[in-house]
Design an enzyme around this catalytic site. Structure first.
Site, PDB file in Angstrom:
ATOM      1  N   GLY A 145       0.816  -1.203   0.000  1.00 24.78           N
ATOM      2  CA  GLY A 145       0.000   0.000   0.000  1.00 24.78           C
ATOM      3  C   GLY A 145       0.849   1.252   0.000  1.00 24.78           C
ATOM      4  O   GLY A 145       1.724   1.438  -0.844  1.00 24.78           O
ATOM      5  N   ASP A 146       0.594   2.122   0.980  1.00 27.27           N
ATOM      6  CA  ASP A 146       1.341   3.384   1.087  1.00 27.27           C
ATOM      7  C   ASP A 146       2.361   3.329   2.219  1.00 27.27           C
ATOM      8  O   ASP A 146       2.707   4.344   2.807  1.00 27.27           O
ATOM      9  CB  ASP A 146       0.377   4.556   1.300  1.00 27.27           C
ATOM     10  CG  ASP A 146      -0.440   4.398   2.584  1.00 27.27           C
ATOM     11  OD1 ASP A 146      -0.517   3.272   3.111  1.00 27.27           O
ATOM     12  OD2 ASP A 146      -1.007   5.402   3.058  1.00 27.27           O
ATOM     13  N   GLU A 147       2.858   2.136   2.487  1.00 30.54           N
ATOM     14  CA  GLU A 147       3.758   1.909   3.619  1.00 30.54           C
ATOM     15  C   GLU A 147       5.157   1.550   3.123  1.00 30.54           C
ATOM     16  O   GLU A 147       5.321   0.642   2.304  1.00 30.54           O
ATOM     17  CB  GLU A 147       3.195   0.776   4.478  1.00 30.54           C
ATOM     18  CG  GLU A 147       4.049   0.398   5.653  1.00 30.54           C
ATOM     19  CD  GLU A 147       3.481  -0.817   6.364  1.00 30.54           C
ATOM     20  OE1 GLU A 147       3.523  -0.815   7.605  1.00 30.54           O
ATOM     21  OE2 GLU A 147       3.006  -1.757   5.695  1.00 30.54           O
TER      22      GLU A 147
END
Length: 226
Positions: free
Chosen positions: A120-122
């Site tokens: 994801g956005d990690e």
């Protein structure tokens, strides 16, 4: 055999034929090996950001921690308000943000660091970063991650990220899992504040589930506490 085409010594026409025939499979093997190398690289790298995938990142991160010890730093990074970008501007814009973050993390950390997209956005980073330079360098990273992203159509998106860091010398451990737990807890202590937070021993005692801060969205269904 005509003397003009006779091969010197014991190297006969038959031997030449064998050598020529052998070269074909070798050429084919070289092409096959190149294909395998590309496929292996694809399994190690995230195709969108070109950062290391989780397994490749973890292996490299552990080597760096073993090599650099107390001069290493572990970072966890989350894009702020990323769902809003996807929902309002579309997934292409979201992809552009992730790609920009990947490029900025790579540029900031340098070629010898482990920089990974965990999902994801990690993102996660492990690099050599001595204690005397941590605060300045972390502030620099935050500024980079808060620089607007320009889309292909010329529009710009205001972006932000939360950054948590953990260091072996501060926490007394070189264990990657423990350091990432602490960095993740520090990240949430500073969520949406526009500053990077360095974990302390108190931060490291925050309960975690599967290596992530307890209470983080999604951790309730990930399994037992780590």
């Amino acid at each position: 055999m005509n003397a003009a085409v006779r091969l010197p010594g014991r190297f006969s026409r038959h031997a030449l034929l064998i050598a020529t025939a052998a070269a074909v499979p070798l050429t084919g093997w070289a092409a096959h090996a190149l294909t395998l190398h590309k496929r292996l690289a694809a399994t190690r790298k995230d195709p969108l950001t070109n950062l290391l995938r989780r397994d490749a990142y973890t292996a490299r991160a552990r080597r760096l921690l073993a090599r650099h010890g107390d001069k290493a730093t572990v970072l966890m990074v989350d894009a702020d308000h990323f769902k809003t970008v996807n929902d309002t501007l579309g997934h292409a814009a979201g992809d552009a943000v992730l790609t920009a973050f990947g490029a900025r993390l790579t540029a900031w950390a340098g070629p010898h660091a482990a920089v990974g997209r965990l999902g994801g956005d990690e993102f996660a980073v492990v690099l050599e970063l001595a204690p005397g330079h941590r605060e300045e360098r972390l502030q620099q990273l935050v500024r980079m991650l808060h620089t607007p992203v320009t889309l292909d159509d010329g529009r710009t998106i205001d972006v932000a990220a939360s950054v948590g860091a953990a260091a072996p010398d501060a926490l007394g451990t070189r264990d990657l899992t423990a350091l990432q737990r602490a960095a993740d807890a520090a990240l949430y202590d500073g969520k949406h504040t526009g500053r990077a937070v360095l974990a302390t021993k108190e931060t490291a005692r925050v309960p975690s589930i599967n290596g992530r801060r307890a209470g983080r969205p999604g951790t309730a269904v990930w399994g037992r506490a780590a």
